[in-house]
Design a protein around this motif. Sequence first.
Motif, mmCIF file in Angstrom:
data_model
loop_
_atom_site.group_PDB
_atom_site.id
_atom_site.type_symbol
_atom_site.label_atom_id
_atom_site.label_comp_id
_atom_site.label_asym_id
_atom_site.label_seq_id
_atom_site.Cartn_x
_atom_site.Cartn_y
_atom_site.Cartn_z
ATOM 1 N N THR A 152 0.852 -1.195 0.000
ATOM 2 C CA THR A 152 0.000 0.000 0.000
ATOM 3 C C THR A 152 0.884 1.240 0.000
ATOM 4 O O THR A 152 1.775 1.372 0.829
ATOM 5 C CB THR A 152 -0.905 0.019 1.243
ATOM 6 O OG1 THR A 152 -1.701 -1.158 1.252
ATOM 7 C CG2 THR A 152 -1.813 1.243 1.235
ATOM 8 N N TRP A 153 0.625 2.151 -0.932
ATOM 9 C CA TRP A 153 1.372 3.401 -0.987
ATOM 10 C C TRP A 153 0.962 4.287 0.178
ATOM 11 O O TRP A 153 -0.219 4.389 0.516
ATOM 12 C CB TRP A 153 1.083 4.124 -2.300
ATOM 13 C CG TRP A 153 1.793 5.438 -2.407
ATOM 14 C CD1 TRP A 153 3.022 5.655 -2.920
ATOM 15 C CD2 TRP A 153 1.308 6.720 -1.967
ATOM 16 N NE1 TRP A 153 3.354 6.987 -2.831
ATOM 17 C CE2 TRP A 153 2.313 7.654 -2.245
ATOM 18 C CE3 TRP A 153 0.139 7.150 -1.347
ATOM 19 C CZ2 TRP A 153 2.176 9.007 -1.945
ATOM 20 C CZ3 TRP A 153 0.005 8.492 -1.039
ATOM 21 C CH2 TRP A 153 1.011 9.408 -1.340
ATOM 22 N N GLU A 154 1.928 4.948 0.807
ATOM 23 C CA GLU A 154 1.687 5.962 1.822
ATOM 24 C C GLU A 154 2.551 7.166 1.471
ATOM 25 O O GLU A 154 3.543 7.044 0.754
ATOM 26 C CB GLU A 154 2.041 5.435 3.211
ATOM 27 C CG GLU A 154 1.134 4.306 3.646
ATOM 28 C CD GLU A 154 1.538 3.690 4.978
ATOM 29 O OE1 GLU A 154 2.566 4.118 5.556
ATOM 30 O OE2 GLU A 154 0.842 2.787 5.426
ATOM 31 N N SER A 155 2.202 8.326 1.985
ATOM 32 C CA SER A 155 2.843 9.563 1.540
ATOM 33 C C SER A 155 4.347 9.597 1.767
ATOM 34 O O SER A 155 5.070 10.267 1.035
ATOM 35 C CB SER A 155 2.184 10.769 2.195
ATOM 36 O OG SER A 155 2.338 10.729 3.591
ATOM 37 N N ASN A 156 4.864 8.870 2.756
ATOM 38 C CA ASN A 156 6.304 8.900 2.992
ATOM 39 C C ASN A 156 7.094 8.132 1.926
ATOM 40 O O ASN A 156 8.317 8.189 1.902
ATOM 41 C CB ASN A 156 6.643 8.352 4.384
ATOM 42 C CG ASN A 156 6.261 6.900 4.549
ATOM 43 O OD1 ASN A 156 5.401 6.393 3.847
ATOM 44 N ND2 ASN A 156 6.889 6.242 5.490
ATOM 45 N N LEU A 157 6.398 7.435 1.018
ATOM 46 C CA LEU A 157 7.071 6.698 -0.050
ATOM 47 C C LEU A 157 7.334 7.557 -1.274
ATOM 48 O O LEU A 157 8.037 7.135 -2.181
ATOM 49 C CB LEU A 157 6.243 5.471 -0.445
ATOM 50 C CG LEU A 157 6.079 4.423 0.651
ATOM 51 C CD1 LEU A 157 5.148 3.321 0.201
ATOM 52 C CD2 LEU A 157 7.423 3.851 1.057
ATOM 53 N N GLY A 158 6.798 8.750 -1.324
ATOM 54 C CA GLY A 158 7.059 9.665 -2.438
ATOM 55 C C GLY A 158 6.340 9.278 -3.716
ATOM 56 O O GLY A 158 5.371 8.534 -3.713
ATOM 57 N N VAL A 159 6.856 9.802 -4.821
ATOM 58 C CA VAL A 159 6.205 9.596 -6.111
ATOM 59 C C VAL A 159 6.861 8.442 -6.856
ATOM 60 O O VAL A 159 7.963 8.015 -6.524
ATOM 61 C CB VAL A 159 6.269 10.870 -6.984
ATOM 62 C CG1 VAL A 159 5.568 12.013 -6.292
ATOM 63 C CG2 VAL A 159 7.698 11.230 -7.321
ATOM 64 N N SER A 160 6.173 7.962 -7.876
ATOM 65 C CA SER A 160 6.686 6.871 -8.688
ATOM 66 C C SER A 160 6.004 6.960 -10.046
ATOM 67 O O SER A 160 4.908 6.443 -10.240
ATOM 68 C CB SER A 160 6.394 5.534 -8.011
ATOM 69 O OG SER A 160 7.022 4.485 -8.679
ATOM 70 N N LEU A 161 6.642 7.646 -10.975
ATOM 71 C CA LEU A 161 6.024 7.958 -12.260
ATOM 72 C C LEU A 161 6.199 6.839 -13.275
ATOM 73 O O LEU A 161 7.219 6.162 -13.295
ATOM 74 C CB LEU A 161 6.645 9.228 -12.839
ATOM 75 C CG LEU A 161 6.583 10.468 -11.953
ATOM 76 C CD1 LEU A 161 7.377 11.581 -12.588
ATOM 77 C CD2 LEU A 161 5.157 10.873 -11.715
ATOM 78 N N GLU A 162 5.205 6.709 -14.142
ATOM 79 C CA GLU A 162 5.357 5.795 -15.264
ATOM 80 C C GLU A 162 4.763 6.355 -16.548
ATOM 81 O O GLU A 162 4.668 5.654 -17.536
ATOM 82 C CB GLU A 162 4.750 4.421 -14.939
ATOM 83 C CG GLU A 162 3.239 4.414 -14.834
ATOM 84 C CD GLU A 162 2.677 3.021 -14.564
ATOM 85 O OE1 GLU A 162 3.454 2.090 -14.266
ATOM 86 O OE2 GLU A 162 1.459 2.865 -14.660
ATOM 87 N N SER A 163 4.388 7.638 -16.535
ATOM 88 C CA SER A 163 3.753 8.197 -17.727
ATOM 89 C C SER A 163 3.956 9.707 -17.799
ATOM 90 O O SER A 163 4.310 10.353 -16.812
ATOM 91 C CB SER A 163 2.252 7.895 -17.717
ATOM 92 O OG SER A 163 1.615 8.623 -16.677
ATOM 93 N N VAL A 164 3.679 10.248 -18.990
ATOM 94 C CA VAL A 164 3.690 11.699 -19.177
ATOM 95 C C VAL A 164 2.587 12.324 -18.333
ATOM 96 O O VAL A 164 2.783 13.380 -17.718
ATOM 97 C CB VAL A 164 3.523 12.048 -20.674
ATOM 98 C CG1 VAL A 164 3.371 13.543 -20.871
ATOM 99 C CG2 VAL A 164 4.704 11.522 -21.472
ATOM 100 N N ASP A 165 1.432 11.662 -18.259
ATOM 101 C CA ASP A 165 0.351 12.154 -17.399
ATOM 102 C C ASP A 165 0.843 12.292 -15.962
ATOM 103 O O ASP A 165 0.542 13.269 -15.272
ATOM 104 C CB ASP A 165 -0.841 11.195 -17.410
ATOM 105 C CG ASP A 165 -1.709 11.331 -18.640
ATOM 106 O OD1 ASP A 165 -1.623 12.371 -19.322
ATOM 107 O OD2 ASP A 165 -2.488 10.409 -18.917
ATOM 108 N N GLY A 166 1.606 11.302 -15.512
ATOM 109 C CA GLY A 166 2.124 11.332 -14.149
ATOM 110 C C GLY A 166 3.049 12.501 -13.915
ATOM 111 O O GLY A 166 3.009 13.139 -12.860
ATOM 112 N N MET A 167 3.892 12.795 -14.882
ATOM 113 C CA MET A 167 4.800 13.939 -14.745
ATOM 114 C C MET A 167 4.001 15.236 -14.682
ATOM 115 O O MET A 167 4.300 16.122 -13.866
ATOM 116 C CB MET A 167 5.797 13.978 -15.900
ATOM 117 C CG MET A 167 6.770 15.148 -15.814
ATOM 118 S SD MET A 167 7.747 15.185 -14.307
ATOM 119 C CE MET A 167 8.977 13.974 -14.695
ATOM 120 N N GLY A 168 2.980 15.363 -15.517
ATOM 121 C CA GLY A 168 2.126 16.561 -15.478
ATOM 122 C C GLY A 168 1.440 16.712 -14.134
ATOM 123 O O GLY A 168 1.415 17.802 -13.551
#
Length: 189
Positions: free
Chosen positions: A91-107
Amino acid sequence: MPTLWIVGRSVSDPCFEALSGLKLSSQPEGCDTAVVFVDGEGRSDLSTLTNSVERMQATLDDIEQCTIDRLMVVTDFSSLVGRRWKQHQSTWESNLGVSLESVDGMGALIVEILAKSAALKGMKVLILRRNQLNTELLGRWMKKAASLSDAEYAAMQDGEIPDLDGWVVMNHDPSGEFASAIDPLGWIR
């Protein structure tokens, strides 16, 4: 009665039909709150990133010219969906930060960074991440977020939790994959 400046959606969008007690505007003048919708477009070209970032930057520029002191951003989980964090826990929690896999995610991530910068300048910033459009939840969340007093907003802050440090981010994910320090369903009750 709070007046919301809607950015990224038409004020006649059916998702707003359930709202009562709030005035909606397509212009910033006379509004107390800006609501920015950042929906991923599902494309892999840079225009999707550019659209999200330019919309947010233009909104922040307009906010500086008026009396809006509250910013609500409605987005999805595209800034978190990469599975790098899965190596640590399910389960993701805020202390794990971001994890991008798409241009949408970067935006979405850049929009969230811009929102955080607005919070650091004193704006009250609330973000709702959701994986599907739930108009009933959206309406109730917008109504409560727009009507929070300064004291209620300050009481939600927690410097120990990245999602509550200077801003408030809530995740509505019925699957339970993306945990939230504040459960939006419990919060709007």
